[in-house]
Design an enzyme around this catalytic site. Structure first.
Site, PDB file in Angstrom:
ATOM      1  N   GLN A   1       0.828  -2.024   0.027  1.00  0.00           N
ATOM      2  CA  GLN A   1      -0.236  -0.077   0.302  1.00  0.00           C
ATOM      3  C   GLN A   1       0.597   1.338   0.087  1.00  0.00           C
ATOM      4  O   GLN A   1       1.989   0.726   0.433  1.00  0.00           O
ATOM      5  CB  GLN A   1      -0.694  -0.465   1.337  1.00  0.00           C
ATOM      6  CG  GLN A   1      -2.083  -0.857   1.077  1.00  0.00           C
ATOM      7  CD  GLN A   1      -2.715  -0.760   0.208  1.00  0.00           C
ATOM      8  OE1 GLN A   1      -3.484   0.327  -0.417  1.00  0.00           O
ATOM      9  NE2 GLN A   1      -3.512  -2.253  -0.012  1.00  0.00           N
TER      10      GLN A   1
ATOM     11  N   CYS B   1      -9.889  -0.505  -3.767  1.00  0.00           N
ATOM     12  CA  CYS B   1      -9.374   0.796  -4.415  1.00  0.00           C
ATOM     13  C   CYS B   1      -9.549   0.964  -5.838  1.00  0.00           C
ATOM     14  O   CYS B   1      -9.880   1.741  -6.443  1.00  0.00           O
ATOM     15  CB  CYS B   1      -7.220   0.620  -5.041  1.00  0.00           C
ATOM     16  SG  CYS B   1      -6.590  -0.711  -5.844  1.00  0.00           S
TER      17      CYS B   1
ATOM     18  N   TYR C   1      -5.345 -12.721  -3.031  1.00  0.00           N
ATOM     19  CA  TYR C   1      -4.013 -11.547  -3.528  1.00  0.00           C
ATOM     20  C   TYR C   1      -3.786 -11.330  -2.241  1.00  0.00           C
ATOM     21  O   TYR C   1      -4.023  -9.716  -1.845  1.00  0.00           O
ATOM     22  CB  TYR C   1      -5.223 -10.736  -4.174  1.00  0.00           C
ATOM     23  CG  TYR C   1      -5.962 -11.370  -5.298  1.00  0.00           C
ATOM     24  CD1 TYR C   1      -6.295 -11.309  -6.469  1.00  0.00           C
ATOM     25  CD2 TYR C   1      -7.760 -11.721  -5.034  1.00  0.00           C
ATOM     26  CE1 TYR C   1      -6.840 -11.856  -7.150  1.00  0.00           C
ATOM     27  CE2 TYR C   1      -8.407 -11.966  -5.584  1.00  0.00           C
ATOM     28  CZ  TYR C   1      -8.254 -12.384  -6.887  1.00  0.00           C
ATOM     29  OH  TYR C   1      -9.264 -12.736  -8.016  1.00  0.00           O
TER      30      TYR C   1
ATOM     31  N   GLU D   1      -1.547 -15.703  -3.679  1.00  0.00           N
ATOM     32  CA  GLU D   1      -0.939 -14.549  -4.235  1.00  0.00           C
ATOM     33  C   GLU D   1      -0.688 -15.436  -5.896  1.00  0.00           C
ATOM     34  O   GLU D   1       0.533 -16.215  -5.736  1.00  0.00           O
ATOM     35  CB  GLU D   1       0.173 -14.024  -3.589  1.00  0.00           C
ATOM     36  CG  GLU D   1       0.987 -13.200  -4.439  1.00  0.00           C
ATOM     37  CD  GLU D   1      -0.152 -12.137  -5.053  1.00  0.00           C
ATOM     38  OE1 GLU D   1       0.679 -11.721  -6.379  1.00  0.00           O
ATOM     39  OE2 GLU D   1      -1.293 -11.611  -4.192  1.00  0.00           O
TER      40      GLU D   1
ATOM     41  N   ASP E   1      -8.114  -8.953  -1.424  1.00  0.00           N
ATOM     42  CA  ASP E   1      -7.674  -7.753  -1.742  1.00  0.00           C
ATOM     43  C   ASP E   1      -7.536  -7.666  -2.954  1.00  0.00           C
ATOM     44  O   ASP E   1      -5.652  -7.374  -3.558  1.00  0.00           O
ATOM     45  CB  ASP E   1      -6.646  -7.467  -1.015  1.00  0.00           C
ATOM     46  CG  ASP E   1      -5.814  -6.072  -1.238  1.00  0.00           C
ATOM     47  OD1 ASP E   1      -6.829  -5.498  -2.212  1.00  0.00           O
ATOM     48  OD2 ASP E   1      -4.497  -5.653  -0.899  1.00  0.00           O
TER      49      ASP E   1
END
Length: 453
Positions: free
Chosen positions: A282, A409, A315, A339, A382
């Site tokens: 982030q 996002c 993720y 991932e 995410d």
């Protein structure tokens, strides 16, 4: 003639009355019956614009403000000359991207972002009205650190390089690179590197990571084809000695050490994380702690997270949520961390090697869930900006979790995915929205999804 049609009215000027905000950093206006998406405006203003994408056959046009004829009371002087549209166009070039809301007060920026979230939930998720699970406001983050300015929050920054070898940034939807000598949204550490003083000939892109914990920053140089190693090391020698420098290939992701480490050490929620090269983290200094707190609060309130629980972090990146979930479930629980990027998954293995309750798997989310079916108490999701998508949402529902914490996002892809969940009998049980990207149009959402009773 084909070239003329493609250009159409691009470069021409028009006077427009600015309508409502739209997703993507634009406001909606009309010109001779055609929709025009206008950047650098505020709803209610009258502005003169330069048409930047106005082909005759296009369904809509795009434009930048070059003069404000009737201004909104929420308009302020832009903090960054390179991103100030009227000023940039007065010098004959477009503004840099990345600070498209910098001419608006922070309070109004957050109101506009809330309007966008509400519109996307209504139009794409099919909600008839705003959900009671959401306050309807976007929460400020990091005001104690920036004194309410919304500046200096980026711990990561991406730059291009001009033809003359100077640090630069692209204009929005353009190949044009504008030379820059500051990046006000970036941290003091990034600006202190003074990358704009370097001769970057032979480099196509520069990525910088400067952890908020004060640990060693990393500069990544993407060389142009044919650039010699000697040239890369000469640039590295111009950077401060306490800065790691590496070369990277954007196509393969390969990273070559030039000096120091090829990774950075990040900190969040009581854990340390190794993040390699271009690995995801982030970018707002307060984002990791803010998002971890929101996710765990949602899951704990619903009694979906606690000792012995079985959860998955999808993720998962370098393991930001995974480490905290492992703490919560304890050694009697289980955490599956998934991932897709091989390098980032290797980081997760290193970061979580001391947690026996964690299983780290590298691969596509839907494939891993099919291969490792289990009864989950909760999933943490995410995904990248494009969202999870219909196929993944179907696989998530098929895994029959009791709840899903969805971090996004992008309000458009989140609303689209929420629509898939709703059509399968799930509901929005909680929603918070955060201003993790001040002075841009971006907004972060954290949602709690659960099967409808």
């Amino acid at each position: 003639m084909a070239g003329e049609d493609q250009a159409g009215h691009t470069g021409e000027e028009a006077v427009l009355d600015v309508g409502p905000v739209a997703h993507g950093g634009h406001c909606v206006a009309r010109h001779e019956g055609r929709v025009v998406f206008v950047r650098h405006a505020i709803p209610g203003e009258k502005v003169r614009v330069r048409l930047t994408d106005a082909a005759d056959g296009a369904k809509f046009w795009r434009a930048d403000v070059i003069e404000v004829l009737e201004s909104s009371p929420d308009r302020v002087e832009h903090f960054w000359r390179a991103a100030d549209s009227p000023r940039a166009w007065s010098h004959g070039h477009p503004p840099v991207g990345g600070a498209e809301f910098g001419h608006i007060t922070l309070a109004r920026q957050r109101d506009l972002k809330a309007e966008v979230v509400a519109e996307q939930l209504t139009r794409l998720a099919g909600l008839d009205q705003l959900p009671s699970a959401w306050t309807g406001s976007v929460e400020a983050v990091g005001e104690k650190d920036d004194a309410g300015s919304g500046l200096g929050w980026r711990t990561r920054a991406s730059f291009s390089v001009t033809a003359g070898g100077k640090l630069g940034m692209h204009a929005h939807r353009s190949n044009h690179i504008v030379a820059v000598r500051e990046m006000p949204l970036a941290s003091e550490v990034i600006n202190a590197l003074r990358l704009w003083d370097l001769d970057l000939q032979g480099i196509e892109r520069v990525e910088v990571a400067a952890p908020a914990n004060g640990s060693r920053p990393l500069v990544l140089l993407a060389p142009a084809p044919g650039t010699k190693d000697k040239r890369l090391r000469a640039i590295a020698a111009e950077l401060p000695e306490d800065t790691s420098v590496a070369a990277f290939d954007p196509l393969t992701g390969a990273v070559t050490q030039l000096r120091g480490r090829t990774w950075v050490q990040e900190s969040a929620a009581g854990h340390e994380y190794r993040v390699s090269g271009e690995g995801f983290w982030q970018i707002h200094r307060d984002a990791p702690g803010t998002l971890v707190a929101a996710v765990t609060e949602f899951l704990r309130q619903g009694d979906f997270l606690g000792p012995g629980a079985v959860v998955a972090d999808l993720y998962a990146g370098a393991g930001l949520f995974t480490a905290v979930l492992a703490d919560a479930v304890g050694e009697t629980g289980a955490v599956l961390s998934v991932e897709g990027a091989p390098g980032t998954s290797r980081d997760a293995r290193k970061n979580l090697h001391s947690a026996p309750q964690v299983e780290v798997v590298q691969g596509r989310v839907e494939r891993v869930l099919r291969q490792k079916p289990r009864n989950f108490d909760a999933l943490v999701l995410d995904p990248p900006r494009a969202g999870a998508g219909k196929a993944v949402v179907g696989q998530l529902i098929a895994s029959r979790p009791r709840a899903i914490a969805y971090v996004s996002c992008d309000p458009a892809s989140f609303a689209r995915d929420l629509g898939y969940f709703r059509r399968s009998g799930w509901e929005l049980a909680g929603l918070r929205t955060f201003d993790l990207y001040p002075h841009t149009h971006h907004v972060e959402t954290v949602a709690l999804l659960a099967p409808a009773p």
